[in-house]
Write an enzyme that holds these catalytic residues in place. Structure first.
Site, PDB file in Angstrom:
ATOM      1  N   SER A  57       2.660  26.157  18.833  1.00 34.25           N
ATOM      2  CA  SER A  57       2.803  27.119  19.925  1.00 34.25           C
ATOM      3  C   SER A  57       3.035  28.516  19.384  1.00 34.25           C
ATOM      4  O   SER A  57       3.607  28.695  18.322  1.00 34.25           O
ATOM      5  CB  SER A  57       3.974  26.747  20.832  1.00 34.25           C
ATOM      6  N   LYS A 109       4.758  19.235  22.810  1.00 33.88           N
ATOM      7  CA  LYS A 109       4.019  20.497  22.960  1.00 33.88           C
ATOM      8  C   LYS A 109       3.485  20.632  24.383  1.00 33.88           C
ATOM      9  O   LYS A 109       3.518  21.710  24.981  1.00 33.88           O
ATOM     10  CB  LYS A 109       2.857  20.564  21.951  1.00 33.88           C
ATOM     11  N   HIS A 119       6.288  21.577  26.584  1.00 32.61           N
ATOM     12  CA  HIS A 119       6.560  22.996  26.319  1.00 32.61           C
ATOM     13  C   HIS A 119       5.646  23.864  27.182  1.00 32.61           C
ATOM     14  O   HIS A 119       6.091  24.800  27.842  1.00 32.61           O
ATOM     15  CB  HIS A 119       6.334  23.312  24.832  1.00 32.61           C
TER      16      HIS A 119
HETATM   17  P1  NDP Z   1     -11.606  27.035  20.071  1.00 31.44           P
HETATM   18  O1  NDP Z   1     -10.871  26.079  20.895  1.00 31.44           O
HETATM   19  O2  NDP Z   1     -12.482  28.042  20.715  1.00 31.44           O
HETATM   20  O3  NDP Z   1     -12.523  26.197  19.007  1.00 31.44           O
HETATM   21  C1  NDP Z   1     -13.456  26.837  18.170  1.00 31.44           C
HETATM   22  C2  NDP Z   1     -13.563  26.096  16.843  1.00 31.44           C
HETATM   23  O4  NDP Z   1     -13.983  24.747  17.047  1.00 31.44           O
HETATM   24  C3  NDP Z   1     -14.585  26.720  15.927  1.00 31.44           C
HETATM   25  O5  NDP Z   1     -14.120  26.641  14.606  1.00 31.44           O
HETATM   26  C4  NDP Z   1     -15.785  25.844  16.149  1.00 31.44           C
HETATM   27  O6  NDP Z   1     -16.707  25.870  15.090  1.00 31.44           O
HETATM   28  C5  NDP Z   1     -15.136  24.509  16.243  1.00 31.44           C
HETATM   29  N1  NDP Z   1     -15.968  23.501  16.878  1.00 31.44           N
HETATM   30  C6  NDP Z   1     -16.273  23.395  18.190  1.00 31.44           C
HETATM   31  N2  NDP Z   1     -17.041  22.319  18.416  1.00 31.44           N
HETATM   32  C7  NDP Z   1     -17.223  21.716  17.208  1.00 31.44           C
HETATM   33  C8  NDP Z   1     -17.906  20.549  16.790  1.00 31.44           C
HETATM   34  N3  NDP Z   1     -18.566  19.761  17.656  1.00 31.44           N
HETATM   35  N4  NDP Z   1     -17.897  20.231  15.471  1.00 31.44           N
HETATM   36  C9  NDP Z   1     -17.223  21.013  14.594  1.00 31.44           C
HETATM   37  N5  NDP Z   1     -16.560  22.113  14.931  1.00 31.44           N
HETATM   38  C10 NDP Z   1     -16.543  22.465  16.228  1.00 31.44           C
HETATM   39  O7  NDP Z   1     -10.627  27.805  19.046  1.00 31.44           O
HETATM   40  P2  NDP Z   1      -9.101  28.255  19.156  1.00 31.44           P
HETATM   41  O8  NDP Z   1      -8.797  28.841  17.839  1.00 31.44           O
HETATM   42  O9  NDP Z   1      -8.837  29.049  20.385  1.00 31.44           O
HETATM   43  O10 NDP Z   1      -8.282  26.898  19.327  1.00 31.44           O
HETATM   44  C11 NDP Z   1      -8.341  25.852  18.377  1.00 31.44           C
HETATM   45  C12 NDP Z   1      -7.456  24.712  18.846  1.00 31.44           C
HETATM   46  O11 NDP Z   1      -6.125  25.184  18.931  1.00 31.44           O
HETATM   47  C13 NDP Z   1      -7.796  24.168  20.239  1.00 31.44           C
HETATM   48  O12 NDP Z   1      -7.650  22.752  20.230  1.00 31.44           O
HETATM   49  C14 NDP Z   1      -6.765  24.793  21.148  1.00 31.44           C
HETATM   50  O13 NDP Z   1      -6.468  23.943  22.247  1.00 31.44           O
HETATM   51  C15 NDP Z   1      -5.564  24.910  20.217  1.00 31.44           C
HETATM   52  N6  NDP Z   1      -4.609  25.958  20.550  1.00 31.44           N
HETATM   53  C16 NDP Z   1      -5.050  27.203  20.913  1.00 31.44           C
HETATM   54  C17 NDP Z   1      -4.129  28.197  21.226  1.00 31.44           C
HETATM   55  C18 NDP Z   1      -4.600  29.554  21.591  1.00 31.44           C
HETATM   56  O14 NDP Z   1      -3.736  30.399  21.919  1.00 31.44           O
HETATM   57  N7  NDP Z   1      -5.893  29.841  21.539  1.00 31.44           N
HETATM   58  C19 NDP Z   1      -2.667  27.955  21.162  1.00 31.44           C
HETATM   59  C20 NDP Z   1      -2.327  26.647  20.697  1.00 31.44           C
HETATM   60  C21 NDP Z   1      -3.271  25.704  20.428  1.00 31.44           C
HETATM   61  P3  NDP Z   1     -17.944  26.912  15.109  1.00 31.44           P
HETATM   62  O15 NDP Z   1     -17.401  28.175  14.542  1.00 31.44           O
HETATM   63  O16 NDP Z   1     -18.953  26.275  14.244  1.00 31.44           O
HETATM   64  O17 NDP Z   1     -18.396  27.041  16.526  1.00 31.44           O
END
Ligand code: NDP
Length: 480
Positions: free
Chosen positions: A133, A187, A190
């Site tokens: 988080s 989480k 949270h």
């Molecule tokens: P995203 O959720 O937008 O995910 C993008 C990433 O996932 C890229 O690296 C992308 O690769 C990869 N990806 C998507 N599909 C595939 C696939 N089929 N195979 C391989 N790689 C794939 O990114 P965030 O950084 O926002 O979040 C990442 C995680 O963290 C999520 O699960 C989210 O729920 C969690 N999270 C996010 C928060 C936030 O504030 N954003 C806070 C806490 C947790 P490519 O570059 O090749 O497209």
């Protein structure tokens, strides 16, 4: 040198978390499906890592990425939640060896985490569901980290996450919450509490705006004041910041140019869904989630406005007194929301044998995460003083505060109802408090109705056993 850890998924969260790990002196292997993101990232931050004694080791293929990591390998997956996470795990697992650890740092539903953990266990791999988080900023500078997984996994992952997490009074905001789904569950709750917290703040703002004739910038000052007291928190501080902001294009208050339809990604909904299954009332979180849904029903809202009018009824309030009353109502409702959230964590912990320590959860939420607040120190103290606490509401500090603020809380809910300003979270929290302390609940009547139409039986106050009244017969009572 071999990397201490690896991370795949270099979007904003993954790349910031990887930088954080490297900045703490670790060598970390990094990988991304789209290679250019990996090469750009390594190019931009290799120096920063090296200066801190760490290193970013970029690898294009998943095979080379895995080969770069020290055994037992710890591989963090931080990709889009849901099927992309499964796809990456499926690709990764065959490349790993017994004892290696796969860490899902995305926001996963606890059922998915349990399923993945069980599947990888069959292959001799350890699976960790890790809640992170704090958004982008937290990932980079110190998040709050909730780890769910085996002891073996935490032995390897623990030292790193405790180092990269936010630190409060020298204590890391990271812990081994419990096995399998415990980290992701905590989480999720949270985030549910975050929904409730934000809804309560929003109701406070709405009431003060509607009934005390102040501009958003003036209300920003009220929230800043509150931030100096027992409501001190990141969200209150940010509320003052957002309310004080002027839209550059129009010169009007930013909050007035934003569409009033709140969105959600799902963790609040998951919290309510799992609470329903566990039978734990989380009314604050539920009302907050439904309030977001309602705000999005713009057609219904327009039709209702047209039919009933949207005017707020005139209610005279003393500005200073009312502002202080709203502050008390906010504090008391917030205690209820947290009490309910901790109840849910404890219920899930009991059901799954997770042995989650609520005081430790409060401790690691004090910094790094979105709900970080002074308040959490009081929660930590409450559970330390009385580990078997029946409800957070009963801890002396909170009980005294809620009792002292109860009259104000009632005035606020009554005033809101008279004026026609919706306060679903304030009013349901007050009802929860009143229901908890009521000597007899109308549940007795409900049991009677259930027995009458469905022979569902009832228990009596004066003797053991289950009973049924022959409603359609001579109305005598039989033991069921
Ligand atoms: P995203 O959720 O937008 O995910 C993008 C990433 O996932 C890229 O690296 C992308 O690769 C990869 N990806 C998507 N599909 C595939 C696939 N089929 N195979 C391989 N790689 C794939 O990114 P965030 O950084 O926002 O979040 C990442 C995680 O963290 C999520 O699960 C989210 O729920 C969690 N999270 C996010 C928060 C936030 O504030 N954003 C806070 C806490 C947790 P490519 O570059 O090749 O497209």
């Amino acid at each position: 040198a071999r990397a201490s850890i690896g991370l795949t998924g270099l979007a904003v969260m993954g790349s910031n978390l990887a930088r954080n790990i490297a900045r703490n002196g670790y060598t970390i292997a990094v990988h991304n499906r789209t290679t250019s993101k990996m090469t750009d990232m390594v190019e931009a931050y290799a120096d920063e890592a090296r200066e801190a004694g760490g290193e970013l080791v970029g690898r294009e293929s998943l095979e080379d990425f895995v080969a770069a990591i020290e055994r037992p390998r710890t591989v963090v997956v931080m990709v889009k939640a849901g099927s992309p996470t499964d796809a990456v795990i499926d690709e990764l697992a065959p490349l790993l060896e017994e004892g290696d650890i796969v860490v899902d740092a995305g926001n996963a539903h606890v059922d998915d985490t349990m399923r993945r953990q069980a599947a990888l266990k069959e292959q001799g791999l350890h699976f960790v569901g890790m809640g992170v988080s704090g958004g982008e900023e937290g990932a980079l500078n110190g998040p709050s980290i909730m780890v769910g997984g085996s002891e073996h996994a935490y032995e390897n992952l623990g030292p790193i996450v405790e180092k990269i997490a936010a630190q409060v009074d020298g204590t890391p905001c990271a812990t081994h919450v419990g096995p399998d789904g415990a980290g992701h569950f905590v989480k999720m709750v949270h985030n549910g509490i975050e929904y409730a917290d934000m809804q309560l703040i929003a109701e406070s703002y709405d009431l003060l705006r509607a009934l005390t004739d102040r501009t958003p910038a003036q209300l920003a000052e009220a929230f800043s004041d509150w931030n100096g007291g027992d409501l001190e928190s990141f969200l209150i501080e940010m509320t003052a910041d957002v309310l004080a902001h002027t839209d550059q294009a129009t010169g009007t208050a930013f909050v007035d140019v934003v569409e009033d339809a709140a969105e959600q990604k799902g963790t609040g909904r998951w919290t309510v869904q799992t609470a329903l299954d566990l039978g734990v009332p989380v009314t604050g979180i539920a009302e907050a989630t439904f309030a977001r849904s309602l705000s999005g029903h713009t057609d219904q809202r327009a039709a209702a406005r047209e039919r009933f009018g949207s005017a707020v009824h005139d209610v005279e309030v003393d500005v200073e007194q009312f502002t202080d009353d709203v502050r008390s109502a906010l504090f008391a409702s917030k205690v209820v929301a947290y009490a309910q959230g901790f109840d849910q964590i404890l219920a899930a912990s009991a059901e799954n044998d997770w042995d989650v320590d609520p005081g430790t959860i409060a401790t690691i939420w004090r910094g790094g995460c979105i709900i970080r607040a002074q308040f959490l120190d009081r929660i930590r103290e409450a559970y330390e003083a009385e580990p078997g606490l029946k409800s957070l509401l009963l801890a002396p500090y909170f009980a005294d505060a809620v009792e002292a603020g109860a009259a104000a809380w009632r005035r606020v809910v009554a005033t809101a109802a008279t004026a026609g300003v919706p306060v679903p979270a304030f009013s349901s929290s007050l009802s929860y408090f009143d229901a908890l302390r009521r000597d007899r609940l109308p549940a007795a009547l409900i049991q009677g109705l259930r027995d009458d139409f469905g022979a569902h039986t009832y228990r009596r106050v004066d003797k053991e056993g289950s009973f049924h009244t022959l409603w359609a017969g001579d109305r005598s009572e039989v033991e069921a």
